[in-house]
Scaffold this active site. Structure first.
Site, short mmCIF file in Angstrom:
data_model
loop_
_atom_site.label_atom_id
_atom_site.label_comp_id
_atom_site.label_asym_id
_atom_site.label_seq_id
_atom_site.Cartn_x
_atom_site.Cartn_y
_atom_site.Cartn_z
CD GLU A 40 -2.69 1.18 2.62
OE1 GLU A 40 -2.30 0.46 3.57
OE2 GLU A 40 -3.69 1.92 2.70
CE LYS B 266 -7.43 1.90 3.84
NZ LYS B 266 -6.04 2.20 4.32
CB CYS C 4 -4.76 -1.22 4.52
SG CYS C 4 -3.74 -1.41 6.03
#
Lengths: 298, 298
Positions: free
Chosen positions: A49, A122, A159
Site C-alpha cells: 500500500e 479504499k 488495508c
C-alpha cells in the site's frame, strides 16, 4: 475427490518493499521488482500500500498532499509499460489526487495489455494514533469491485478493508477468485512486546477467514521497516505478506523484516472445487441479513 | 493502556462430551457435567450440539424424528433445575419438535433463575454426505438473537452458522459480548489424512475471525468420539472446543478425543477495551453493504 474442475494455474507475486525517503527511488525500486517478478513467471503482481513514500499518515500535514498524483498519471503509465511488455496484470496502490481538496487511497488495476482496467478507492478509512488516514483520504465511492483480467477474476481491497467481512463477501459475490489486499500495517514499538503477537495474529486470521468464508484465494501485501518520518518511535511495519488458499491455509509467507518478492502458484480451479465441497454460498440466509446495513441494532 | 473500562469477570464452561447410544445416559451425563461445572464456579455453561444422541443425521431415517422433543419440555426442565439451584446460565442444544412434521435444531437459553429466557433456531442448515440436516431441520425463523442474561449479554449460533460472518455480525450488532457455537463437526475418516488439518484449521480460523471482526468473545463447543450409527466409516468428531478472546486469540482449548469441561475466565470489560482501540464498528460502510442480501451479484 473426482477431477470435476479443470486446472487453471496462475503464478502471482507480492512485492513486499522497504520504503525510503525518496519517492522516486521507491517507485523505481517497485517497478524493478515488478519487472523481476514478471521475468520469473508471475502473471498477476501486486504492490504494497502506498509504496511510493514512507507512511506519511503518521502526522496531519498539508504538505503531504503534494505526494498525490492523478490516475491515470505518471505512475500508472510506468506500470502500464511493464504490464504491456511482459503481458502481466499489475495492481498498483497509489495516493490519488482526484481534484483540489479531494484525495483517495486508490488501487489501479492494469491488464496484461497495459490498459487501465479500473480503479478501486479504499472504502474503509482508519484513524488511529499515527494512522491519521481520515485527514488525507475521502472514503471511496467506487463500491466493491471485481475485474476480469487476462489471468483471472480478481478483487482488490485495501488495508483497513481487511477487517470487514462485508467487503470480502461483496467482492466474492461478484465472482472474485483472488482478493488482493495492499497493506501498510505495523506495530507501535511501545506496544509490540505486550500486544504485538495478538495484533499480528488477528490481522492474519481475519484475512484467512475471508478465504474460508468465500472459498477464494487471499493475498495480503505489506511493507517492512521502521519508519519515523515525524520522529518519535514511529511504526515498525511487520511484513509477513502472505497468500491463503481457498480453505484459508497459508500457501506462502514472507519474512517480518526483509524486502522480497513473494511468489505463489495458484490453481483458480480450486475455487470451484472448494465451493462444491464446502457449499457455504448455497445456504446463505439472504432473507435474514437485511439489518446488516444498520450502524447498530439498538 | 488506561483503565477506561471496569472489569466484568465471568467464568464460562464448555461441555465437550462423547455421545453414546443411550439418550437417557447422554442427557444424564451432560446434566452431571453441567452441575460439576457450576460447582467449580462457572456462570455460563454451554452443551455441544444435539448432545442427547449420537449424530443421527448420518442417514435420512424417519424413525429419528422420535428423538425430538418440545421446548419447553423434559430436557429444558432438567437443565432449569440446575440453572436455578446453582444460579447459572445454561445453553442447551436440542432437537426440537415444534409440530407434527416440523422440526428445528434449537438452542434453549436458561437464565440463572431457571427461567427459559428464549430459544434460537439454527438458521443455516448444512447438507453434505453423512450430514443430512436438511432432511431433519427446517431453517430457523427466529433470526439472529441476543439475550441479556444475569452474567452478560450473549448470542447463540449453531454449527453451520459458524461459516457465515453475517450471522456473527448481526448477533454482535445487537450487543452480544460472547458468541456461543454448539457444534458437531468431525472428519470423514477416509478424508482425514489428506484434508483433516485444513478442515480443522478452517473451522477454528473462521470462528476466531468472528471475535476479531466484532471485538467479542467466541466459544465453540464440539463433541468427541467416532460414531457409526449406520455403519460404515462414520464420523470422527474432532473435539478441540475452544474459547477465543476479543482479538481472536485462543484462551482455552480442549483435547481432540477426550470428554471434558473446558473452563475459561473472561472479562467482559475487554469488549469495550478492544473496540475502543480497534474501532471497526466506527467505520463500517453501511451505505455500501446493501447487496449482501443478494444470492450472487451477477
Amino acid at each position: 475427490m473426482k477431477k470435476e474442475t479443470p486446472s487453471h494455474p496462475v503464478k502471482i507475486a507480492l512485492l513486499q518493499t522497504r520504503c525510503g525517503e525518496c519517492t522516486r527511488s521507491n517507485l523505481q525500486n517497485t517497478l524493478s521488482l515488478a519487472e523481476k517478478a514478471a521475468q520469473q513467471g508471475a502473471k498477476i503482481i501486486c504492490t504494497d500500500e502506498l509504496f511510493k513514500s514512507q507512511y506519511f499518515c503518521q502526522s496531519e500535514d498539508h504538505a503531504n498532499f503534494a505526494l498525490a498524483e492523478s490516475i491515470p498519471g505518471p505512475s500508472t503509465e510506468a506500470f502500464a509499460a511493464i504490464a504491456k511488455q511482459y503481458e502481466v496484470v499489475i495492481i498498483a496502490s497509489l495516493f490519488e489526487k482526484r481534484a483540489s481538496g479531494l484525495y483517495h487511497n486508490t488501487a489501479a488495476i492494469l491488464d496484461a495489455d497495459g490498459s487501465l482496467l479500473g480503479i478501486y478507492r479504499k472504502m474503509h478509512i482508519p484513524d488511529d494514533p499515527l494512522f491519521y488516514e481520515k485527514f488525507y483520504f475521502t472514503p471511496g465511492d467506487t463500491g466493491f469491485k471485481v475485474w476480469e483480467t487476462r489471468y483471472g477474476k480478481i478483487g482488490v481491497l485495501i488495508c483497513w478493508d481487511q477487517w470487514y467481512p462485508e467487503a470480502a463477501r461483496l467482492t466474492a459475490l461478484q465472482g472474485a477468485e483472488i482478493l488482493f489486499y495492499p497493506t501498510a500495517i505495523g506495530w507501535h514499538p511501545s506496544e509490540k512486546e505486550k500486544y504485538g503477537v495478538n495484533q499480528h495474529n488477528a490481522w492474519e486470521t481475519i484475512q484467512r477467514s475471508h478465504a474460508v468464508a468465500n472459498g477464494c484465494y487471499v493475498a495480503a501485501i505489506n511493507r517492512v521497516g521502521k519508519e519515523t518520518p515525524v520522529g518519535g518511535d514511529g511504526i515498525e511495519f511487520w511484513g509477513q505478506s502472505f497468500v491463503a488458499g481457498t480453505s484459508g491455509q497459508i500457501l506462502a509467507k514472507a519474512s517480518v523484516d526483509s524486502e522480497e518478492i513473494l511468489f505463489a502458484d495458484l490453481d483458480l480451479g480450486s475455487v470451484n472445487v472448494t465451493r462444491t465441497h464446502w457449499p457455504f454460498f448455497r445456504d446463505r440466509r439472504i432473507d435474514a441479513y437485511g439489518q446488516i446495513v444498520r450502524r447498530f441494532i439498538d
